[in-house]
Design an enzyme around this catalytic site. Structure first.
Site, PDB file in Angstrom:
ATOM      1  N   GLY A  46       0.787  -1.239   0.000  1.00  0.00           N
ATOM      2  CA  GLY A  46       0.000   0.000   0.000  1.00  0.00           C
ATOM      3  C   GLY A  46       0.818   1.288   0.000  1.00  0.00           C
ATOM      4  N   ASP A  98       7.260  -7.468  14.112  1.00  0.00           N
ATOM      5  CA  ASP A  98       5.978  -6.885  14.514  1.00  0.00           C
ATOM      6  C   ASP A  98       6.308  -5.571  15.234  1.00  0.00           C
ATOM      7  OD1 ASP A  98       3.660  -6.090  15.745  1.00  0.00           O
ATOM      8  OD2 ASP A  98       3.139  -8.071  16.514  1.00  0.00           O
ATOM      9  N   SER A 177      -1.252   9.134  10.067  1.00  0.00           N
ATOM     10  CA  SER A 177      -2.531   9.161  10.776  1.00  0.00           C
ATOM     11  C   SER A 177      -3.611   8.814   9.755  1.00  0.00           C
ATOM     12  CB  SER A 177      -2.738  10.545  11.410  1.00  0.00           C
ATOM     13  OG  SER A 177      -3.974  10.628  12.058  1.00  0.00           O
ATOM     14  N   TYR A 191     -10.214   3.312  15.969  1.00  0.00           N
ATOM     15  CA  TYR A 191      -9.234   3.738  14.962  1.00  0.00           C
ATOM     16  C   TYR A 191      -8.997   5.245  15.072  1.00  0.00           C
ATOM     17  CZ  TYR A 191      -7.113   4.134  10.290  1.00  0.00           C
ATOM     18  OH  TYR A 191      -6.255   4.374   9.243  1.00  0.00           O
ATOM     19  N   LYS A 195      -5.399   6.980  15.846  1.00  0.00           N
ATOM     20  CA  LYS A 195      -4.800   7.884  14.859  1.00  0.00           C
ATOM     21  C   LYS A 195      -4.797   9.335  15.358  1.00  0.00           C
ATOM     22  CE  LYS A 195      -3.768   4.969  11.528  1.00  0.00           C
ATOM     23  NZ  LYS A 195      -2.377   4.682  11.162  1.00  0.00           N
TER      24      LYS A 195
HETATM   25  N1  LIG Z   1      -5.659   2.855   2.775  1.00  0.00           N
HETATM   26  C1  LIG Z   1      -6.386   3.790   3.353  1.00  0.00           C
HETATM   27  O1  LIG Z   1      -7.504   4.111   2.908  1.00  0.00           O
HETATM   28  C2  LIG Z   1      -5.852   4.536   4.552  1.00  0.00           C
HETATM   29  C3  LIG Z   1      -6.542   5.699   4.953  1.00  0.00           C
HETATM   30  C4  LIG Z   1      -6.077   6.381   6.079  1.00  0.00           C
HETATM   31  C5  LIG Z   1      -4.951   5.946   6.759  1.00  0.00           C
HETATM   32  N2  LIG Z   1      -4.298   4.816   6.330  1.00  0.00           N
HETATM   33  C6  LIG Z   1      -3.123   4.388   7.096  1.00  0.00           C
HETATM   34  O2  LIG Z   1      -2.038   4.306   6.193  1.00  0.00           O
HETATM   35  C7  LIG Z   1      -1.139   3.281   6.619  1.00  0.00           C
HETATM   36  C8  LIG Z   1      -0.908   2.321   5.461  1.00  0.00           C
HETATM   37  O3  LIG Z   1      -2.157   1.775   5.085  1.00  0.00           O
HETATM   38  P1  LIG Z   1      -2.319   0.850   3.803  1.00  0.00           P
HETATM   39  O4  LIG Z   1      -3.739   0.949   3.408  1.00  0.00           O
HETATM   40  O5  LIG Z   1      -1.253   1.155   2.824  1.00  0.00           O
HETATM   41  O6  LIG Z   1      -2.129  -0.582   4.494  1.00  0.00           O
HETATM   42  P2  LIG Z   1      -1.702  -2.013   3.902  1.00  0.00           P
HETATM   43  O7  LIG Z   1      -1.800  -2.051   2.430  1.00  0.00           O
HETATM   44  O8  LIG Z   1      -2.500  -3.001   4.668  1.00  0.00           O
HETATM   45  O9  LIG Z   1      -0.196  -2.110   4.372  1.00  0.00           O
HETATM   46  C9  LIG Z   1       0.090  -2.167   5.745  1.00  0.00           C
HETATM   47  C10 LIG Z   1       1.541  -2.451   5.942  1.00  0.00           C
HETATM   48  O10 LIG Z   1       1.817  -2.449   7.337  1.00  0.00           O
HETATM   49  C11 LIG Z   1       2.418  -3.700   7.708  1.00  0.00           C
HETATM   50  N3  LIG Z   1       2.013  -4.013   9.063  1.00  0.00           N
HETATM   51  C12 LIG Z   1       0.758  -4.113   9.573  1.00  0.00           C
HETATM   52  N4  LIG Z   1       0.792  -4.432  10.860  1.00  0.00           N
HETATM   53  C13 LIG Z   1       2.092  -4.531  11.196  1.00  0.00           C
HETATM   54  C14 LIG Z   1       2.777  -4.845  12.398  1.00  0.00           C
HETATM   55  N5  LIG Z   1       2.119  -5.133  13.529  1.00  0.00           N
HETATM   56  N6  LIG Z   1       4.128  -4.861  12.393  1.00  0.00           N
HETATM   57  C15 LIG Z   1       4.808  -4.579  11.255  1.00  0.00           C
HETATM   58  N7  LIG Z   1       4.221  -4.278  10.097  1.00  0.00           N
HETATM   59  C16 LIG Z   1       2.876  -4.264  10.062  1.00  0.00           C
HETATM   60  C17 LIG Z   1       1.874  -4.694   6.652  1.00  0.00           C
HETATM   61  O11 LIG Z   1       2.700  -5.844   6.491  1.00  0.00           O
HETATM   62  P3  LIG Z   1       2.473  -7.200   7.328  1.00  0.00           P
HETATM   63  O12 LIG Z   1       0.994  -7.437   7.391  1.00  0.00           O
HETATM   64  O13 LIG Z   1       3.224  -8.218   6.557  1.00  0.00           O
HETATM   65  O14 LIG Z   1       3.064  -6.938   8.656  1.00  0.00           O
HETATM   66  C18 LIG Z   1       1.951  -3.823   5.414  1.00  0.00           C
HETATM   67  O15 LIG Z   1       3.262  -3.746   4.947  1.00  0.00           O
HETATM   68  C19 LIG Z   1      -1.797   2.622   7.836  1.00  0.00           C
HETATM   69  O16 LIG Z   1      -1.257   3.172   8.997  1.00  0.00           O
HETATM   70  C20 LIG Z   1      -3.266   3.002   7.691  1.00  0.00           C
HETATM   71  O17 LIG Z   1      -3.927   3.013   8.935  1.00  0.00           O
HETATM   72  C21 LIG Z   1      -4.732   4.110   5.253  1.00  0.00           C
END
Ligand SMILES: NC(=O)c1ccc[n+]([C@@H]2O[C@H](COP(=O)([O-])OP(=O)(O)OC[C@H]3O[C@@H](n4cnc5c(N)ncnc54)[C@H](OP(=O)(O)O)[C@@H]3O)[C@@H](O)[C@H]2O)c1
Length: 334
Positions: A46, A98, A177, A191, A195
């Site tokens: 992501g 982790d 965040s 959440y 955040k």
């Molecule tokens: N996508 C959205 O719409 C959105 C909107 C607002 C905020 N965000 C924030 O943006 C950030 C990235 O989101 P994303 O949508 O790109 O997520 P994603 O595609 O699910 O990627 C999450 C990444 O974090 C790693 N991760 C999760 N839990 C972990 C842990 N306990 N220890 C180490 N690594 C961990 C995952 O790898 P593993 O599972 O292999 O550990 C993966 O590399 C997050 O903080 C999310 O809350 C996202």
């Protein structure tokens, strides 16, 4: 006569302000990542993966941290290929961990990452996850996990990296965040709490690290098309979907690029899209002032944006009320 003077003063004030904004936009020096070490938690997927590609293209050496080894290996290959296509000479390495786990393990990860690729110049805390569901349906275990990963996961590794950055007398720290960290949204109780806590942590840390030439940026992604977002949609209440989709769906690379650009400029907030701009302007409060353009937007637009927010809040309440009525009607017809 007095009214005329007031208008004149206001016009002068606004003129000086606009000039300040223009000067700030065109003269603010953007830092360079060529040859620097960037560590990204959540770098295998992501937004974090998007950041990895972006900084690799700029010549940075990259460390990716996540749990799943297979995903890390795939990301390693892809980011290496991006760097070589861009003719950039940075190295790429991965660590499986982790981030909400044992602080001693995180400390040794940071030490190992620095011993092979040099001091970390930029830390991007991107690892995180969300589960949208009604407050009373969130188990205590899930509630704790959401706080542990989204909040404590950023705290533990940032503490380690800050020590090293203070010695180097330079650095960039990014927290990820969410727009949901700025306002309460149906289904995002825990959440939003996690955040939102990151934002206040970042504001205070910003004051602590300023004398060391270290800047802090908070990224507020809107809904972004990522594997994490796909997962979140599986349990999302219809109210949450209808409320959050008003800000649109963005691409991970777009959000990642904006994050890197804003962090290199030392801006405290990084947003993509109009809703992000409006919310960060409206919620600036006593947050750090890092550039004249954002400051002026806060001074002149807060009243207007607060008025617009009333329409958003009214439409959110309407969505919740309508869905509630639909449920009551379907129960009656059973
Ligand atoms: N996508 C959205 O719409 C959105 C909107 C607002 C905020 N965000 C924030 O943006 C950030 C990235 O989101 P994303 O949508 O790109 O997520 P994603 O595609 O699910 O990627 C999450 C990444 O974090 C790693 N991760 C999760 N839990 C972990 C842990 N306990 N220890 C180490 N690594 C961990 C995952 O790898 P593993 O599972 O292999 O550990 C993966 O590399 C997050 O903080 C999310 O809350 C996202």
């Amino acid at each position: 006569m007095e009214l005329c003077c007031l208008v004149e003063y206001l016009a002068i004030f606004m003129g000086i302000g606009l000039l300040g904004a223009a000067v700030s936009i065109f003269t603010k020096k953007k830092r360079d990542l060529n040859g620097k070490h960037v560590l990204i938690t959540g770098g295998s997927s992501g937004i974090g993966l998007g950041v990895a590609h972006d900084v690799a293209r700029r010549g940075a050496s990259v460390t990716l941290v996540a749990r799943n080894v297979a995903n890390l290996e795939k990301a390693l290959e892809d980011v290496r290929s991006t760097a070589s296509k861009a003719g950039a000479g940075g190295k790429v390495q991965t660590f499986s961990a982790d981030i909400s786990g044992d602080p001693e393990k995180i400390a040794s990860l940071v030490k190992d990452a620095e011993s092979s690729q040099g001091p970390i110049y930029m830390l991007v805390n991107c690892a995180g996850f969300s589960r949208a569901m009604k407050f009373e349906d969130i188990s205590p275990q899930l509630a704790k996990q959401m706080m542990d990963v989204n909040f404590m996961g950023s705290v533990i590794i940032t503490q380690e990296v800050v020590r090293s950055m203070k010695q180097q007398q330079e650095g960039i720290i990014v927290f990820t965040s969410s727009l949901g960290g700025l306002l309460g949204i149906y289904g995002f109780t825990l959440y939003t709490a996690a955040k939102g806590a990151l934002v206040k942590l970042a504001e205070a840390l910003c004051q602590e690290v300023k004398p060391y030439n270290i800047t802090v940026t908070v990224c507020y992604p809107p809904d972004t098309d990522t594997p994490g977002f796909e997962e979140e949609n599986k349990t999302k209440p219809v109210e949450t979907k209808l409320i959050s989709e008003s800000a649109g769906l963005f691409k991970a690379d777009e959000v990642a690029h904006k994050l890197v650009e804003d962090a290199l400029r030392g801006s405290f907030c990084s947003t993509t899209g109009f809703e992000g701009f409006m919310l960060t302007t409206l919620c600036a409060g006593m947050g750090p002032i890092t550039d004249a353009a954002s400051f002026l937007a806060q001074v002149f637009l807060t009243g207007l944006f607060r008025s617009i927010s009333a329409f958003y809040l009214w439409s959110f309440d309407r969505i919740v009320y309508q869905e509630h009525q639909k449920r009551l009607a379907s129960k009656k017809s059973e």
